[in-house]
Design a protein around this motif. Structure first.
Motif, PDB file in Angstrom:
ATOM      1  N   GLU A  65       0.826  -1.206   0.000  1.00 19.65           N
ATOM      2  CA  GLU A  65       0.000   0.000   0.000  1.00 19.65           C
ATOM      3  C   GLU A  65       0.861   1.257   0.000  1.00 19.65           C
ATOM      4  O   GLU A  65       0.528   2.248  -0.656  1.00 19.65           O
ATOM      5  N   LEU A 232      -5.101  -2.386   6.910  1.00 19.06           N
ATOM      6  CA  LEU A 232      -4.836  -2.664   5.507  1.00 19.06           C
ATOM      7  C   LEU A 232      -6.112  -3.062   4.786  1.00 19.06           C
ATOM      8  O   LEU A 232      -7.054  -3.542   5.388  1.00 19.06           O
ATOM      9  N   GLY A 233      -6.130  -2.859   3.473  1.00 16.29           N
ATOM     10  CA  GLY A 233      -7.255  -3.283   2.660  1.00 16.29           C
ATOM     11  C   GLY A 233      -8.385  -2.281   2.568  1.00 16.29           C
ATOM     12  O   GLY A 233      -9.413  -2.561   1.948  1.00 16.29           O
ATOM     13  N   GLY A 384      -7.745  -5.964  -0.576  1.00 15.58           N
ATOM     14  CA  GLY A 384      -6.356  -6.302  -0.297  1.00 15.58           C
ATOM     15  C   GLY A 384      -5.828  -7.366  -1.234  1.00 15.58           C
ATOM     16  O   GLY A 384      -4.666  -7.314  -1.673  1.00 15.58           O
TER      17      GLY A 384
END
Length: 460
Positions: A65, A232-233, A384
């Motif tokens: 990311e 995350l994601g 993700g």
């Protein structure tokens, strides 16, 4: 380049970026979810697997990311349009949708933390778990929940509207150190409790036989927690990294962020489990309201529990705010980058929409679960997974070149990182997504109390 060519803000200091990223991660998984995930999955055995997946899955995925955000200097939608072609250019919308949905109900949960902070100051925690459960059900839905949902969302909007340097960076420089200091202080207090020894044995002495016996549930749960706890994601790390300069060492920054985030989660366990064991409360009680029922009951049963509880829930509220501003920034940055909308207008408009979308979650807990399972176990993981495939298999050369900036030649380290993304990270996310879809379908069709099928029968 986005569709609107406007100057972009940037972080004033390295510490500002690191604290913002730590703040984004801390609230979503560490204080609210982590202790009870440990309790449900066997204590120290789960902790051991969680730490393994933080290193093997979480850290490599965070660098993905970071690379995407800094290379493109854009929000998730603009970033994916710039990096990919064909269907890939639409993947960024998954992150926008995920952040929007999560924040709508996360604001409701954050409102609960404010309410429970006030309960502590009023010395109104109930020691009986059944009575504590009834108290939670009364406060977690209805007009009371809607009011605190609105209050929390207004604070989030105010911070994001002030901008990167004067809003987000300034806020996290106060909030994140406060979280660290308070949690460490509470861990020292918890060490003095009668149940501390038993709690530490449960939390810190893994029985690897438990892993061998229950690996089919512990492994995906640990991997999922490692992914979720690092925020995350959902596009937050892409967005925050888009405000970085090229000379920053992404691997070093990522390691610091992962270290701080994981340490806070670990310390929270040192706080929660001694309190639960001292009060004789089962650490594995499940459910979205577990922290507000089990832990509140424990606070009601120990000396000075009202004060300790107020401090704890106040800390959770601060952590929730640090996460929420990152989620709102994901959507606001899209409107600024791609549509040229003024930051204040975007923050207020999106915040108002999020408040309205969150009203059903504040009105009925089943509807909160409907949003939560869909976003956390399907959208979050799917986004993700798509990003890992894109970076690992489609634009790996670009990713390696971007990662090397601020570091120098990567050599074999770059190869190891790419193959971690290509195999273990993708495999873990595929398994987590499959399990999430199965669980969500079961929730939609199930007729037991608390499932959506049961709710439809009761209300239609």
């Amino acid at each position: 380049m986005g569709s609107v060519d406007i100057p972009r803000e940037s972080w004033a200091t390295r510490a500002g970026f690191i604290l913002a990223a730590v703040g984004s991660a801390v609230g979503l998984g560490n204080i609210w979810r982590f202790p009870f995930q440990v309790g449900q999955e066997g204590g120290a055995a789960f902790l051991a697997m969680y730490l393994l997946f933080i290193v093997a899955v979480g850290f490599p995925a965070m660098l993905v990311e970071f690379v995407v955000g800094r290379y493109t200097n854009r929000n998730p939608v603009g970033a994916l349009k710039q990096l990919g072609s064909g269907v890939w250019q639409y993947v960024g919308w998954i992150f926008i949708a995920t952040g929007f949905i999560i924040l709508s109900y996360y604001s409701v949960v954050a409102g609960w933390t404010i309410r429970y902070f006030i309960l502590g100051l009023q010395n109104e925690y109930l020691a009986d778990p059944e009575a504590s459960g009834g108290q939670f059900l009364e406060l977690a839905s209805g007009l009371d929940a809607i009011f605190f949902h609105a209050l929390f969302m207004a604070i989030v909007v105010a911070v994001v509207a002030a901008g990167i340097k004067r809003g987000i960076e300034l806020a996290v420089k106060v909030m994140v150190p406060a979280i660290i200091v308070i949690t460490v202080g509470m861990a020292i207090y918890a060490f003095t409790l009668p149940g501390a020894g038993e709690a530490y044995s449960y939390y810190l002495s893994p029985d690897f036989g438990v892993i061998a016996e229950n690996w089919t549930s512990i492994l995906p749960a640990a991997a999922g927690q490692a992914f979720f706890t690092l925020s995350l994601g959902m596009g937050a790390m892409i967005t925050y990294a888009s405000y970085l300069d090229e000379d920053r060492n992404l691997a070093e920054d990522g390691a610091i962020i992962v270290g701080f985030d994981t340490s806070i989660a670990f310390i929270v366990g040192l706080v929660v489990f001694p309190i639960l064991f001292t009060a004789g409360v089962d650490p594995g009680d499940p459910g979205a309201g577990a922290i507000f029922i089990s832990l509140a009951a424990a606070f009601g049963d120990i000396q000075f529990g009202w004060l300790i509880g107020a401090i704890f829930f106040g800390t959770v509220a601060i952590a929730a705010l640090s996460s929420a501003i990152s989620l709102l920034e994901v959507v606001v940055s899209y409107l600024i980058d791609e549509k040229g909308i003024d930051r204040k207008v975007a923050a207020v408009g999106i915040g108002g929409g999020l408040f309205l979308l969150g009203i059903p979650s504040a009105w009925d807990l089943v509807l909160l679960d409907l949003f939560d399972l869909f976003a956390d176990q399907i959208l979050l993981v799917f986004g993700g997974l798509m990003l890992a495939i894109l970076v690992g298999w489609v634009v790996s050369e670009i990713a390696l070149e971007e990662l090397s900036k601020g570091i120098g030649p990567l050599g074999s380290y770059g190869t190891v990182w790419i193959w971690l993304i290509r195999i273990p990270v993708i495999v873990v996310l595929v398994v987590a997504l499959a399990l999430g879809v199965v669980e969500y379908v079961d929730f939609l069709t199930g007729t037991e109390e608390g499932q959506f099928g049961w709710w439809l029968e009761e209300n239609l």
